[in-house]
Design an enzyme around this catalytic site. Structure first.
Site, PDB file in Angstrom:
ATOM      1  CD1 TRP B 102      -2.202  -2.504   1.274  1.00  0.00           C
ATOM      2  CD2 TRP B 102      -3.056  -0.952  -0.074  1.00  0.00           C
ATOM      3  NE1 TRP B 102      -3.287  -3.010   0.650  1.00  0.00           N
ATOM      4  CE2 TRP B 102      -3.740  -2.315  -0.157  1.00  0.00           C
ATOM      5  CE3 TRP B 102      -3.428  -0.165  -1.315  1.00  0.00           C
ATOM      6  CZ2 TRP B 102      -4.880  -2.422  -1.246  1.00  0.00           C
ATOM      7  CZ3 TRP B 102      -4.441  -0.296  -1.949  1.00  0.00           C
ATOM      8  CH2 TRP B 102      -5.097  -1.435  -2.032  1.00  0.00           C
ATOM      9  CG  ASP B 172      -3.159   4.308   4.095  1.00  0.00           C
ATOM     10  OD1 ASP B 172      -4.205   4.228   4.729  1.00  0.00           O
ATOM     11  OD2 ASP B 172      -3.045   3.443   3.038  1.00  0.00           O
ATOM     12  CE  LYS B 196      -8.689  -2.117   4.153  1.00  0.00           C
ATOM     13  NZ  LYS B 196      -8.500  -3.394   3.880  1.00  0.00           N
TER      14      LYS B 196
END
Lengths: 360, 360
Positions: B102, B172, B196
């Site tokens: 990511w 992030d 999430k």
């Protein structure tokens, strides 16, 4: 629970049957023991939801094969930036037809990215708000595209004509998509935020002609790139899966109703019932010329604006909710999208008659 | 309905109590006779939902007053573009710490907007995947900011240190926000896609320090402008109201659990149960060094990869679902976010023991 008719302009009421189905399977969808919003967007179960939603939309609007159907995030406001960033190519100019608030909002954002040629198409006709005929819209042939908004939710104005041009036509159909039959092949891009005629807020449909996919500005964020979204089946980033699923249920509901042709007739009838009563009444007025009255959003004013509060309160007591006009114009507004049944419009007119009789 | 434990990496399972409440009030919320998703985002009822969600999140994370809390659309991928477009100011450079998939995806998008100084922080330590200590990350002082991703969902890597710098730190936290206590005042921007630990896909939280609001690139699309969102209370465009409401319910659930401190202990216990069993077993392995093992995402491999399919099938029959590893790495992955109860992890370990015994 009182029977409620919801005239919200958006987020708007969804079909009752859709909401009941979604509630029933909310925590145990498809026999999985979880919600549809709790599974991977890349699972075979969700991909089936996604593909069926796309195919049903293609069926409903007769979308030709040379158009991509994209499920985007960010709503129509995101498209206000996405359109110029995706379509300008080497051009530095675009034409925007201005017939109201939302067209103007699109212009404001587009000005960041190019020279915007604004065609002011508003006019007063027989004392009423109207839109000039498309043949009178002067379109700069150097434009990369021509943008217009065929239904202005705040002003209650609808345009049934298209720009008379060979340039790609871009339409913000947020508030009238799927409400009437259209010929998709005449457009370059059609986009629509979901929260009026499609599903819940948080998802936006873009229908994009193939040949317009390669014109992106180098600074275009990938997540609003038509090309990236097309290549990744709208799953470049995790899509708003629950909103996509609910939109799919709405598309199936529309097919069950008989499709867009049937719903268009019903919408015309609903609008007629309301406008006919307003025109016959001394107590209510609508400022839009018959040529451009929206079938989706019906703004109206009371002869005694000091009674606005009482009108809203008594309407609410009868289960007729969200009739307050947009904050920038005031008065009342009845939004009567696809999901509003004819009975809802009849109940509104019945109440309006009573209120007028009591307060004339 | 079988009792299901959902190990999906995202969209992930939400707390059962939240889903049951949302189902119960799905078509008649707050006594209105409509869904919360069918009312105007500007109604007093929805504004209360929005404000409570923000306040609850502020309470949970002890967010200082000089930070704005924004509810955005587009997910973390949108932030990959929004971060440089909002923060570069007159700078042309940013530093990105790379510890996995990511972080690399964020780098790829950032390269559109600036020179990206990538610090490769990955290393092999005692034969396992690990991340170099923050004191060894070389940060270019000319950078506008330093970006890192403290939890890599695919690699199963978590970083508990912060970059050692006076520059604004951008994190992030999509997959570990609210899973452990953090000191927000050490960050410039924290962002997190909801799907999430917060709510359903389609909403993204950004927590932005006030002094970073005036640095936007002139081509920044308004709908991802931190300044515009801050000025408009995240209602510049119609927000994803249902996702916002559900996120608010999750925040209230977290408070009921005792807050982030309590959930952090529970998460540590859940992770220990699973890692301890894996380490004690000859049949399963995890490739990450103990120093960087994620408490949220636990990837593991079977000694006999040819049994992956059988493992997944038998797990599913026992209600242990979505254990398949990410397509780019294969194997298994158990995501054990806040909503996963300890019983779910114990049930997984029980099954893993049985499967190992049957197939060793």
């Amino acid at each position: 629970m009182m029977n409620v008719y919801n005239f919200s302009a958006g987020p708007a009421g969804l079909p009752k049957e859709v909401m009941q189905k979604a509630q029933a399977e909310f925590i145990d969808w498809n026999g999985l023991g979880t919600s549809v919003m709790e599974i991977s967007h890349r699972s075979k179960e969700f991909i089936k939801v996604a593909e069926e939603a796309e195919q049903d939309l293609r069926d409903l609007l007769n979308i030709p094969d040379n158009y991509k159907v994209l499920f985007c995030q960010g709503g129509a406001r995101a498209q206000f930036a996405a359109v110029p960033l995706n379509l300008l190519g080497n051009s530095t100019k675009a034409t925007y037809i201005d017939a109201g608030y939302w067209a103007q909002s699109a212009v404001k954002e587009a000005k960041k990215y190019c020279e915007v040629d604004v065609v002011d198409a508003k006019m007063i006709k027989e004392g009423k708000l109207a839109v000039m005929h498309a043949s009178d819209w002067k379109i700069d042939p150097q434009s990369a595209y021509v943008h217009f908004c065929p239904n202005e939710t705040i002003d209650g104005v609808e345009i049934s004509e298209l720009p008379d041009t060979q340039l790609p036509i871009v339409a913000d159909m947020s508030s009238n998509i799927l409400s009437r039959e259209i010929d998709v092949s005449r457009y370059g891009v059609i986009y629509a935020g979901a929260q009026k005629n499609i599903g819940p807020a948080g998802i936006c449909i873009a229908i994009v002609r193939d040949d317009l996919l390669g014109l992106a500005h180098e600074l275009l964020p990938s997540f609003i790139s038509y090309k990236v979204l097309a290549e990744k089946d709208s799953m470049f980033n995790t899509p708003p899966t629950f909103a996509w699923y609910l939109s799919g249920l709405v598309f199936k509901w529309l097919k069950e109703q008989g499709g867009v042709g049937v719903i268009e007739k019903r919408n015309a009838e609903k609008a007629s019932i309301l406008y006919d009563y307003i025109d016959s009444s001394d107590f209510y007025t609508n400022d839009v010329h018959t040529q451009n009255r929206s079938r989706m959003n019906v703004p109206f004013q009371l002869a005694k604006p000091e009674l606005d509060g009482l009108f809203l309160q008594q309407a609410q007591e009868k289960g007729l909710v969200s009739l307050k006009g947009h904050r920038v114009v005031g008065g009342m507004r009845a939004s009567i999208y696809n999901a509003m049944p004819i009975e809802g419009v009849k109940a509104l007119v019945e109440f309006m008659k009573e209120f007028a009789a009591d307060n004339a």
